[in-house]
Scaffold this motif. Structure first.
Motif, mmCIF file in Angstrom:
data_model
loop_
_atom_site.group_PDB
_atom_site.id
_atom_site.type_symbol
_atom_site.label_atom_id
_atom_site.label_comp_id
_atom_site.label_asym_id
_atom_site.label_seq_id
_atom_site.Cartn_x
_atom_site.Cartn_y
_atom_site.Cartn_z
ATOM 1 N N GLY A 1 0.780 -1.235 0.000
ATOM 2 C CA GLY A 1 0.000 0.000 0.000
ATOM 3 C C GLY A 1 0.807 1.278 0.000
ATOM 4 O O GLY A 1 0.249 2.362 0.216
ATOM 5 N N ALA A 2 2.098 1.218 -0.259
ATOM 6 C CA ALA A 2 2.949 2.404 -0.204
ATOM 7 C C ALA A 2 2.584 3.439 -1.266
ATOM 8 O O ALA A 2 2.113 3.098 -2.355
ATOM 9 C CB ALA A 2 4.417 2.002 -0.369
ATOM 10 N N LEU A 3 2.813 4.698 -0.923
ATOM 11 C CA LEU A 3 2.604 5.801 -1.859
ATOM 12 C C LEU A 3 3.925 6.427 -2.309
ATOM 13 O O LEU A 3 3.949 7.221 -3.243
ATOM 14 C CB LEU A 3 1.725 6.880 -1.218
ATOM 15 C CG LEU A 3 0.274 6.498 -0.937
ATOM 16 C CD1 LEU A 3 -0.419 7.601 -0.146
ATOM 17 C CD2 LEU A 3 -0.478 6.211 -2.230
ATOM 18 N N TYR A 4 5.001 6.073 -1.612
ATOM 19 C CA TYR A 4 6.316 6.625 -1.936
ATOM 20 C C TYR A 4 7.371 5.531 -1.840
ATOM 21 O O TYR A 4 7.156 4.503 -1.188
ATOM 22 C CB TYR A 4 6.706 7.753 -0.963
ATOM 23 C CG TYR A 4 5.716 8.879 -0.873
ATOM 24 C CD1 TYR A 4 5.783 9.954 -1.754
ATOM 25 C CD2 TYR A 4 4.726 8.885 0.114
ATOM 26 C CE1 TYR A 4 4.875 11.005 -1.661
ATOM 27 C CE2 TYR A 4 3.821 9.929 0.212
ATOM 28 C CZ TYR A 4 3.900 10.986 -0.682
ATOM 29 O OH TYR A 4 3.002 12.023 -0.600
ATOM 30 N N TYR A 5 8.503 5.790 -2.463
ATOM 31 C CA TYR A 5 9.681 4.947 -2.269
ATOM 32 C C TYR A 5 10.908 5.796 -2.565
ATOM 33 O O TYR A 5 10.824 6.817 -3.247
ATOM 34 C CB TYR A 5 9.651 3.705 -3.168
ATOM 35 C CG TYR A 5 9.645 3.984 -4.636
ATOM 36 C CD1 TYR A 5 10.837 4.155 -5.345
ATOM 37 C CD2 TYR A 5 8.446 4.102 -5.335
ATOM 38 C CE1 TYR A 5 10.834 4.428 -6.695
ATOM 39 C CE2 TYR A 5 8.437 4.377 -6.688
ATOM 40 C CZ TYR A 5 9.632 4.536 -7.363
ATOM 41 O OH TYR A 5 9.623 4.826 -8.698
ATOM 42 N N GLN B 1 8.009 4.505 7.233
ATOM 43 C CA GLN B 1 8.562 3.452 6.383
ATOM 44 C C GLN B 1 7.829 2.125 6.589
ATOM 45 O O GLN B 1 7.492 1.763 7.718
ATOM 46 C CB GLN B 1 10.052 3.289 6.661
ATOM 47 C CG GLN B 1 10.854 4.531 6.301
ATOM 48 C CD GLN B 1 12.348 4.356 6.520
ATOM 49 O OE1 GLN B 1 12.840 3.240 6.718
ATOM 50 N NE2 GLN B 1 13.098 5.452 6.475
ATOM 51 N N ILE B 2 7.599 1.425 5.490
ATOM 52 C CA ILE B 2 6.884 0.147 5.523
ATOM 53 C C ILE B 2 7.853 -1.016 5.414
ATOM 54 O O ILE B 2 7.882 -1.909 6.250
ATOM 55 C CB ILE B 2 5.847 0.069 4.379
ATOM 56 C CG1 ILE B 2 4.814 1.192 4.520
ATOM 57 C CG2 ILE B 2 5.165 -1.294 4.370
ATOM 58 C CD1 ILE B 2 3.852 1.283 3.336
ATOM 59 N N LYS B 3 8.703 -0.982 4.385
ATOM 60 C CA LYS B 3 9.628 -2.082 4.166
ATOM 61 C C LYS B 3 10.673 -1.679 3.141
ATOM 62 O O LYS B 3 10.507 -0.676 2.433
ATOM 63 C CB LYS B 3 8.877 -3.319 3.671
ATOM 64 C CG LYS B 3 8.212 -3.125 2.313
ATOM 65 C CD LYS B 3 7.172 -4.173 1.968
ATOM 66 C CE LYS B 3 7.701 -5.578 1.937
ATOM 67 N NZ LYS B 3 6.689 -6.541 1.469
ATOM 68 N N GLN B 4 11.721 -2.449 3.034
ATOM 69 C CA GLN B 4 12.731 -2.250 2.013
ATOM 70 C C GLN B 4 12.766 -3.462 1.102
ATOM 71 O O GLN B 4 12.771 -4.603 1.559
ATOM 72 C CB GLN B 4 14.126 -2.015 2.617
ATOM 73 C CG GLN B 4 15.193 -1.746 1.552
ATOM 74 C CD GLN B 4 16.460 -1.132 2.108
ATOM 75 O OE1 GLN B 4 16.539 -0.808 3.291
ATOM 76 N NE2 GLN B 4 17.475 -0.942 1.269
ATOM 77 N N GLY C 1 15.112 -4.610 -2.145
ATOM 78 C CA GLY C 1 16.280 -4.232 -2.915
ATOM 79 C C GLY C 1 16.863 -2.932 -2.375
ATOM 80 O O GLY C 1 17.087 -2.783 -1.183
ATOM 81 N N GLU C 2 17.069 -1.982 -3.255
ATOM 82 C CA GLU C 2 17.635 -0.689 -2.849
ATOM 83 C C GLU C 2 16.586 0.332 -2.457
ATOM 84 O O GLU C 2 16.920 1.439 -2.038
ATOM 85 C CB GLU C 2 18.485 -0.126 -3.998
ATOM 86 C CG GLU C 2 19.709 -0.945 -4.348
ATOM 87 C CD GLU C 2 20.727 -0.953 -3.210
ATOM 88 O OE1 GLU C 2 20.866 0.067 -2.513
ATOM 89 O OE2 GLU C 2 21.377 -2.000 -3.011
ATOM 90 N N HIS C 3 15.319 -0.006 -2.597
ATOM 91 C CA HIS C 3 14.259 0.971 -2.352
ATOM 92 C C HIS C 3 13.574 0.749 -1.010
ATOM 93 O O HIS C 3 13.233 -0.378 -0.652
ATOM 94 C CB HIS C 3 13.199 0.901 -3.466
ATOM 95 C CG HIS C 3 13.641 1.511 -4.753
ATOM 96 N ND1 HIS C 3 13.256 1.028 -5.988
ATOM 97 C CD2 HIS C 3 14.454 2.573 -5.004
ATOM 98 C CE1 HIS C 3 13.801 1.775 -6.942
ATOM 99 N NE2 HIS C 3 14.533 2.702 -6.375
ATOM 100 N N ILE C 4 13.352 1.848 -0.295
ATOM 101 C CA ILE C 4 12.534 1.839 0.913
ATOM 102 C C ILE C 4 11.148 2.353 0.513
ATOM 103 O O ILE C 4 11.019 3.424 -0.074
ATOM 104 C CB ILE C 4 13.127 2.732 2.024
ATOM 105 C CG1 ILE C 4 14.446 2.143 2.516
ATOM 106 C CG2 ILE C 4 12.141 2.869 3.187
ATOM 107 C CD1 ILE C 4 15.163 3.018 3.545
ATOM 108 N N PHE C 5 10.114 1.588 0.844
ATOM 109 C CA PHE C 5 8.736 1.963 0.521
ATOM 110 C C PHE C 5 8.065 2.549 1.768
ATOM 111 O O PHE C 5 8.247 2.029 2.880
ATOM 112 C CB PHE C 5 7.969 0.753 -0.017
ATOM 113 C CG PHE C 5 8.473 0.309 -1.355
ATOM 114 C CD1 PHE C 5 7.871 0.741 -2.521
ATOM 115 C CD2 PHE C 5 9.592 -0.523 -1.450
ATOM 116 C CE1 PHE C 5 8.348 0.353 -3.768
ATOM 117 C CE2 PHE C 5 10.077 -0.909 -2.692
ATOM 118 C CZ PHE C 5 9.466 -0.475 -3.842
#
Length: 256
Positions: free
Chosen positions: A225-229, A245-248, A250-254
């Motif tokens: 359900g993230a709106l950003y990363y 922050q929800i989760k990471q 790879g290289e992206h944090i969502f």
């Protein structure tokens, strides 16, 4: 019997450069010609929006032209050479109020407008018919292509789950009242995506990016359900670090 040459010459464009935001007869002809050879899948309505823009860019790319989304003299000449256009026939269909979106694919003499498979409204009591795998219900082929471009530009080096998550963020924004309610509106919102700012949005997406988009459209949301990363190694915005922050992946944090 009207020859292809006569149809093209008598109905060819005016001298204006046609670009996004334009309306009128030239745009109707542009959409019709693009649709005749399968680049434009939307409604022929004479309004040069994002669907027409991306269809035109795809045409330019495939025909080895400068990819700028502008229908100038060279692009128009190439379209006239590669397509047929019957202005009277198209206008008749529009004036009859038809959702006219299947112009091409057969000889002019055999075209009769949208076939039985074209639907303009949905009966509330009937379930929608299954659609082709590459055009899920509610999304045009242009939406899917544009999302694939965005995923490829933003996350082509990420694990597959991360690519699906990026596609899911786009969809989550479309469904959020905080963001534009169209795929193109979300992706091209100023400053929203790095790939748009640095031009990587225009790279040709690979099959993995396209598959990731379809998986997201079909309901897989690894971002939860993230709106950003953002990439913590390259992020320059202090604001993004303030988001929950929800989760990471790879290289992206969502985050939200």
């Amino acid at each position: 019997m009207i020859s292809t040459t006569n149809v093209n010459q008598s109905s060819a464009f005016t001298n204006q450069v046609i670009q996004r935001g334009a309306v009128g007869e030239d745009v109707i002809e542009l959409q019709s010609r693009l649709q005749y050879i399968g680049f434009y899948n939307g409604k022929i309505d004479g309004v040069f929006g994002w669907g027409t823009y991306w269809a035109l860019r795809n045409f330019q790319y495939e025909f080895g032209m400068k990819v700028d989304g502008l229908a100038g003299p060279g692009t128009k000449a190439k379209l006239v050479k590669a397509t047929q256009y019957n202005k009277q026939f198209v206008k008749e269909q529009i004036n009859k109020g038809k959702s006219f979106s299947h112009y091409g694919g057969t000889n002019l003499g055999k075209q009769t407008g949208p076939g039985k498979k074209t639907t303009t409204t949905k009966a509330p009591t009937k379930a929608p018919k299954p659609t082709a795998a590459n055009t899920p219900t509610g999304f045009s082929q242009n939406d899917i292509n544009l999302m694939a471009n965005a995923v490829h530009g933003e996350a082509r080096g990420e694990p597959y789950e991360g690519q699906v998550a990026v596609a899911a963020v786009i969809l989550n924004r479309v469904n959020s009242s905080t963001f534009p309610n169209t795929v193109a509106g979300v992706i091209f919102e100023p400053g929203a995506f790095t790939a748009v700012s640095d031009g990587q949005i225009y790279l040709t997406p690979n099959e993995t990016s396209k598959r990731a988009v379809l998986d997201a459209i079909n309901g897989w949301d690894p971002s939860t359900g993230a709106l950003y990363y953002f990439n913590p190694n390259t992020a320059t915005s202090a604001w993004i670090w303030t988001r929950p922050q929800i989760k990471q992946i790879g290289e992206h944090i969502f985050c939200n």
